[in-house]
Scaffold this motif. Structure first.
Motif, PDB file in Angstrom:
ATOM      1  N   LYS A  66      39.568  58.149  27.315  1.00 63.20           N
ATOM      2  CA  LYS A  66      38.358  58.311  28.319  1.00 63.20           C
ATOM      3  C   LYS A  66      37.121  58.833  27.601  1.00 63.20           C
ATOM      4  O   LYS A  66      37.099  60.055  26.886  1.00 63.20           O
ATOM      5  N   MET A  67      36.218  58.317  27.769  1.00 64.98           N
ATOM      6  CA  MET A  67      34.663  58.635  27.204  1.00 64.98           C
ATOM      7  C   MET A  67      33.471  58.684  28.486  1.00 64.98           C
ATOM      8  O   MET A  67      33.655  57.751  29.215  1.00 64.98           O
ATOM      9  N   LEU A  68      32.845  59.838  28.563  1.00 62.70           N
ATOM     10  CA  LEU A  68      31.585  59.823  29.301  1.00 62.70           C
ATOM     11  C   LEU A  68      30.654  59.887  28.636  1.00 62.70           C
ATOM     12  O   LEU A  68      30.493  60.680  27.537  1.00 62.70           O
ATOM     13  N   ASP A  69      29.750  59.267  28.854  1.00 64.21           N
ATOM     14  CA  ASP A  69      28.391  58.918  28.332  1.00 64.21           C
ATOM     15  C   ASP A  69      27.252  59.736  29.093  1.00 64.21           C
ATOM     16  O   ASP A  69      26.990  59.500  30.134  1.00 64.21           O
ATOM     17  N   PHE A  70      26.841  60.600  28.244  1.00 61.18           N
ATOM     18  CA  PHE A  70      25.829  61.721  28.893  1.00 61.18           C
ATOM     19  C   PHE A  70      24.555  61.401  28.112  1.00 61.18           C
ATOM     20  O   PHE A  70      23.738  62.285  27.732  1.00 61.18           O
ATOM     21  N   THR A  71      23.918  60.221  27.671  1.00 59.07           N
ATOM     22  CA  THR A  71      23.036  59.818  26.913  1.00 59.07           C
ATOM     23  C   THR A  71      21.507  59.924  27.915  1.00 59.07           C
ATOM     24  O   THR A  71      20.576  59.598  27.032  1.00 59.07           O
ATOM     25  N   ASN A  72      21.925  60.210  28.955  1.00 55.99           N
ATOM     26  CA  ASN A  72      20.797  60.281  29.889  1.00 55.99           C
ATOM     27  C   ASN A  72      19.966  61.567  29.863  1.00 55.99           C
ATOM     28  O   ASN A  72      19.073  61.741  30.551  1.00 55.99           O
ATOM     29  N   ARG A  73      20.577  62.680  29.158  1.00 51.16           N
ATOM     30  CA  ARG A  73      20.334  63.961  28.918  1.00 51.16           C
ATOM     31  C   ARG A  73      19.360  63.885  27.733  1.00 51.16           C
ATOM     32  O   ARG A  73      19.296  63.183  26.860  1.00 51.16           O
ATOM     33  N   GLU A  74      18.185  64.982  27.765  1.00 54.83           N
ATOM     34  CA  GLU A  74      17.588  65.095  26.606  1.00 54.83           C
ATOM     35  C   GLU A  74      18.058  65.188  25.425  1.00 54.83           C
ATOM     36  O   GLU A  74      17.648  64.925  24.142  1.00 54.83           O
ATOM     37  N   PHE A  75      19.280  66.183  25.156  1.00 53.01           N
ATOM     38  CA  PHE A  75      19.948  66.250  24.081  1.00 53.01           C
ATOM     39  C   PHE A  75      21.390  65.460  24.202  1.00 53.01           C
ATOM     40  O   PHE A  75      22.273  66.168  24.899  1.00 53.01           O
ATOM     41  N   ALA A  76      21.414  64.198  24.138  1.00 56.13           N
ATOM     42  CA  ALA A  76      22.441  63.161  24.434  1.00 56.13           C
ATOM     43  C   ALA A  76      23.575  63.379  23.508  1.00 56.13           C
ATOM     44  O   ALA A  76      23.620  64.046  22.486  1.00 56.13           O
ATOM     45  N   PHE A  77      24.985  63.164  24.468  1.00 57.34           N
ATOM     46  CA  PHE A  77      26.142  63.333  23.953  1.00 57.34           C
ATOM     47  C   PHE A  77      27.115  62.603  24.519  1.00 57.34           C
ATOM     48  O   PHE A  77      26.937  62.052  25.565  1.00 57.34           O
ATOM     49  N   ASN A  78      28.438  62.233  23.981  1.00 51.85           N
ATOM     50  CA  ASN A  78      29.507  61.741  24.566  1.00 51.85           C
ATOM     51  C   ASN A  78      30.521  62.834  24.644  1.00 51.85           C
ATOM     52  O   ASN A  78      30.736  63.313  23.593  1.00 51.85           O
ATOM     53  N   GLU A  79      31.001  62.924  25.838  1.00 52.20           N
ATOM     54  CA  GLU A  79      32.183  63.844  26.059  1.00 52.20           C
ATOM     55  C   GLU A  79      33.719  62.849  26.073  1.00 52.20           C
ATOM     56  O   GLU A  79      33.884  61.586  26.854  1.00 52.20           O
ATOM     57  N   PHE A  80      34.628  63.566  25.368  1.00 50.78           N
ATOM     58  CA  PHE A  80      36.063  62.762  25.479  1.00 50.78           C
ATOM     59  C   PHE A  80      36.776  64.037  26.202  1.00 50.78           C
ATOM     60  O   PHE A  80      37.617  64.732  25.561  1.00 50.78           O
ATOM     61  N   TYR A 106      27.924  64.843  19.673  1.00 49.91           N
ATOM     62  CA  TYR A 106      26.099  64.779  19.546  1.00 49.91           C
ATOM     63  C   TYR A 106      25.361  63.668  18.965  1.00 49.91           C
ATOM     64  O   TYR A 106      25.358  63.758  17.666  1.00 49.91           O
ATOM     65  N   ASP A 107      24.700  62.941  19.937  1.00 46.45           N
ATOM     66  CA  ASP A 107      23.990  62.044  18.854  1.00 46.45           C
ATOM     67  C   ASP A 107      23.079  62.292  18.093  1.00 46.45           C
ATOM     68  O   ASP A 107      22.861  61.877  16.852  1.00 46.45           O
ATOM     69  N   LYS A 108      21.966  63.462  18.335  1.00 42.45           N
ATOM     70  CA  LYS A 108      20.976  63.586  17.331  1.00 42.45           C
ATOM     71  C   LYS A 108      21.515  64.367  16.200  1.00 42.45           C
ATOM     72  O   LYS A 108      20.811  64.151  15.062  1.00 42.45           O
ATOM     73  N   THR A 109      22.501  65.339  16.258  1.00 41.43           N
ATOM     74  CA  THR A 109      23.013  66.201  15.179  1.00 41.43           C
ATOM     75  C   THR A 109      24.037  65.006  14.328  1.00 41.43           C
ATOM     76  O   THR A 109      24.350  65.685  13.147  1.00 41.43           O
ATOM     77  N   GLY A 110      24.798  64.431  14.865  1.00 39.09           N
ATOM     78  CA  GLY A 110      26.001  63.506  14.318  1.00 39.09           C
ATOM     79  C   GLY A 110      27.070  64.641  14.294  1.00 39.09           C
ATOM     80  O   GLY A 110      28.049  64.315  13.410  1.00 39.09           O
ATOM     81  N   LEU A 111      27.095  65.423  15.070  1.00 38.37           N
ATOM     82  CA  LEU A 111      28.132  66.604  15.107  1.00 38.37           C
ATOM     83  C   LEU A 111      29.318  66.275  16.059  1.00 38.37           C
ATOM     84  O   LEU A 111      29.068  66.039  17.076  1.00 38.37           O
TER      85      LEU A 111
END
Length: 184
Positions: A66-80, A106-111
């Motif tokens: 399962k993956m939750l897409d939170f790219t609607n946030r200012e600091f976008a991320f995907n949660e597993f 985390y999309d912006k940092t690649g972490l």
């Protein structure tokens, strides 16, 4: 008097139009967010199998129930929330495997932040056990400041903190609590 009345009417229409023009703003981004709470994911994916490539070569393969897409946030991320299995491939296509109970990318940092029963098994049979491990996708670097057990060759190294490239060529436990050498 009639000329004066036309002049006043024209002036009022112009003032109204200018006021309307300057009061309008582009709020398309806000309109898109209507009905979507920033605290809720904008998408949910199940049984995912993502492959990352570089110059046509698969460098990583991420699998998760399962993956939750939170790219609607200012600091976008995907949660597993149900964990991940991550396969990392080197230039010789040798595979290292990372497993964790939970992860965030985390999309912006690649972490990638992996938490809970993290196990990393390298292609050379070195194995790292940790409660939390970070993977920097851009630098291809693994690190943590948490307690770890690192099994390399016949040695088991217990300590706090770990730093390494993905091939474990520069692997080091930062604060060693003890080393146990196993007999063959």
């Amino acid at each position: 008097m009639r000329l004066h009345s036309k002049h006043i009417t024209k002036l009022m229409v112009t003032a109204f139009a200018v006021t309307m023009f300057f009061s309008c703003k582009n709020n398309f981004e806000e309109v898109k967010k209507i009905g979507v709470s920033e605290n809720e994911p904008i998408g949910i994916a199940e049984n995912i199998n993502l492959k990352y490539t570089d110059s046509g070569r698969v460098t990583a393969n991420l699998r998760s129930p399962k993956m939750l897409d939170f790219t609607n946030r200012e600091f976008a991320f995907n949660e597993f929330p149900e964990g991940i299995t991550l396969y990392l491939f080197d230039e010789q296509n040798q595979k290292s495997t990372v497993i964790s109970d939970y992860a965030i990318v985390y999309d912006k940092t690649g972490l990638v932040d992996m938490q809970g029963n993290v196990i990393l098994a390298s292609a050379t049979n070195d194995t790292l056990y940790a409660d939390q491990l970070y993977y920097d996708q851009n630098k291809e670097w693994l690190f943590t400041n948490q307690a770890v057990t690192f099994k390399t060759g016949r040695d088991r190294i217990n300590g706090t903190g770990f730093d390494s490239d993905v091939k474990f060529k520069q692997a080091q436990v930062l604060e060693i609590d003890g080393i146990i050498t196993l007999d063959e």
